[in-house]
Motif scaffolding. Structure first.
Motif, short mmCIF file in Angstrom:
data_model
loop_
_atom_site.label_atom_id
_atom_site.label_comp_id
_atom_site.label_asym_id
_atom_site.label_seq_id
_atom_site.Cartn_x
_atom_site.Cartn_y
_atom_site.Cartn_z
N ASP A 1 0.82 -1.22 0.00
CA ASP A 1 0.00 0.00 0.00
C ASP A 1 0.85 1.26 0.00
O ASP A 1 0.35 2.36 0.25
N HIS B 1 2.71 4.65 -0.39
CA HIS B 1 2.57 5.92 -1.08
C HIS B 1 3.27 6.99 -0.26
O HIS B 1 3.63 6.76 0.90
N ASN C 1 -8.94 9.89 6.39
CA ASN C 1 -9.37 8.55 6.00
C ASN C 1 -9.95 7.74 7.15
O ASN C 1 -10.16 6.54 7.01
N SER D 1 -10.98 0.86 0.55
CA SER D 1 -11.51 2.22 0.56
C SER D 1 -12.96 2.18 1.03
O SER D 1 -13.50 1.12 1.34
N ALA E 1 -5.36 -0.20 1.69
CA ALA E 1 -5.20 -0.32 0.25
C ALA E 1 -4.09 0.59 -0.27
O ALA E 1 -3.34 0.22 -1.18
N GLY E 2 -3.98 1.79 0.29
CA GLY E 2 -2.97 2.74 -0.17
C GLY E 2 -3.50 3.62 -1.30
O GLY E 2 -4.26 3.18 -2.16
N ARG E 3 -3.06 4.84 -1.32
CA ARG E 3 -3.55 5.82 -2.29
C ARG E 3 -2.83 5.67 -3.63
O ARG E 3 -1.65 5.35 -3.68
N ARG F 1 -5.12 13.69 -2.33
CA ARG F 1 -6.43 14.31 -2.09
C ARG F 1 -6.66 15.47 -3.06
O ARG F 1 -7.76 15.62 -3.61
N GLU G 1 -11.49 10.84 -0.65
CA GLU G 1 -11.70 9.50 -0.09
C GLU G 1 -12.48 8.60 -1.02
O GLU G 1 -12.91 7.50 -0.64
N TYR H 1 -7.91 5.24 -4.53
CA TYR H 1 -7.18 4.19 -3.84
C TYR H 1 -6.82 3.02 -4.76
O TYR H 1 -7.48 2.79 -5.77
N LYS H 2 -5.81 2.27 -4.36
CA LYS H 2 -5.42 1.06 -5.07
C LYS H 2 -6.51 0.00 -4.93
O LYS H 2 -7.34 0.04 -4.01
#
Length: 398
Positions: free
Chosen positions: A46, A48, A157, A293, A317-319, A323, A365, A370-371
């Protein structure tokens, strides 16, 4: 499975991430050259860009602690509760909406939202009694806000979510941390590290045996306990709201974990300070939570104790999109489509603190930022075993 990044760095980097953005890669390279770190750097799937160190990073040091390798939301983590309710018990979206509204009536939601009155907790008195002098971050205003923030969600988040598993069993889940208290502690000790050590950047460090290092560890542990209590109080409110609608409901099992922490552990024959920033402990048999997410699945997992990741796994999950980029490039229609029929409060305006985007809707969000959580889980099947897959029914975002 892990792969080795640039072999020219001082320390090897073992990554479970399929692709890494340039800004995060620069931070990883900085970590790989850090003089106080041990063995190798571990990067979770995840990963970033973060502040000083990428989210999803795990490092070890024999003798030092790095405040920014823990981060500002010390002890942030996850709670999940399995109930004996079935999806068929949830009559329709109006039932879900009633439940979420009841939770929001007792849990302040959003950045800057706190209880009007201070909340008591024995941990406050125990902490003050255990220290000879007030730490540098302490003030009456900070202490009062910490008491009013206890049992609040915060922003970003952080979330409260109603879910169901593949057997249609209903679950409760939430994500939050130490709020302003953790931020104040992290800020103070990072500044102290920059003053005391020879590295005046975002990865400044303190000797774990120095007065400053010992104080940071003490205050970090306090912030972790505060974060756990914060989650516990919100989960209690969530349970009570559920029981008001379903008086006969029972709670079968509960899992509570944290990320954003440092702990003394034994790895590769050495006692070291493991720092997990946006990463979770995944020792053999240890139960964990990896959320997706707000519009995608989350997982209950069991750790496999892989030594190469310092027995760690991802925390989410990770971005794939900041934003700011999400607010500028995503559309409301595509974000709504990504949410499907999940009950949520739609998209608010960006907060006043973000001057560049304050007249835009906050889409940061959205699931599209997200991944893919299933890809993230697949990338770390040598770190964790998925046990339960959960899908969201209704979401409260911070």
């Amino acid at each position: 499975m892990e792969k080795i990044l640039d072999p020219q760095w001082r320390l090897p980097v073992k990554s479970w991430c399929s692709s890494i953005e340039d800004s995060a890669m620069s931070q990883i390279a900085n970590l790989a050259g850090h003089p106080a770190l041990f063995k190798h750097i571990a990067i979770m799937p995840d990963c970033h860009s973060g502040y000083g160190m990428p989210i999803g990073g795990v490092i070890a040091s024999e003798s030092y602690v790095v405040p920014n390798a823990v981060g500002v939301d010390i002890g942030c983590g996850m709670g999940a509760v399995e109930t004996d309710l079935n999806l068929s018990d949830i009559q329709d979206n109006r039932t879900i909406r009633s439940l979420l509204d009841a939770v929001k009536a007792s849990v302040p939601v959003g950045e800057g939202h706190a209880h009007r009155e201070e909340k008591g907790w024995e941990g406050f008195e125990a902490f003050l009694e255990s220290i000879p002098d007030s730490p540098g971050w302490f003030s009456p205003a900070v202490w009062s806000l910490a008491k009013r923030n206890l049992g609040t969600l915060g922003g970003g988040n952080h979330f409260i979510e109603l879910q169901h598993d593949e057997n249609n069993r209903i679950w409760l889940m939430l994500h939050s941390g130490s709020r302003n208290l953790g931020y104040k502690i992290a800020e103070f000790y990072n500044n102290l590290a920059r003053e005391k050590e020879t590295r005046p950047d975002d990865l400044a460090y303190l000797s774990a045996d120095s007065p400053g290092g010992k104080a940071y560890i003490r205050d970090m542990v306090f912030a972790m306990a505060y974060a756990a209590e914060n989650r516990s109080r919100m989960m209690t409110a969530f349970k009570e709201s559920l029981l008001d609608l379903f008086p006969g409901a029972a709670f079968i099992r509960e899992i509570n974990i944290h990320h954003n922490f440092a702990a003394r552990e034994k790895h590769f024959g050495k006692d070291v300070w493991i720092h997990r920033k946006g990463a979770t402990s995944a020792a053999g048999g240890e139960m964990g939570i990896i959320p997706g997410s707000m519009g995608t699945a989350s997982y209950i997992v069991r750790g496999l104790g892989n030594p190469e990741s310092f027995m760690s796994c991802s925390h989410g999950a990770g971005r794939i999109m900041s934003r700011t980029k999400a607010c500028r490039e995503l559309s409301v229609d595509e974000c709504n489509a990504a949410m499907g029929d999940i009950v949520f409060d739609r998209w608010r305006m960006v907060g006043k603190g973000n001057r560049k985007n304050r007249h835009m809707l906050d889409l940061g969000e959205s699931p599209l930022a997200y991944k893919n959580i299933d890809d993230v889980i697949d990338a770390q099947r040598d770190l964790v075993e998925p046990v339960v897959k959960l899908k969201p029914l209704g979401v409260i975002k911070g």
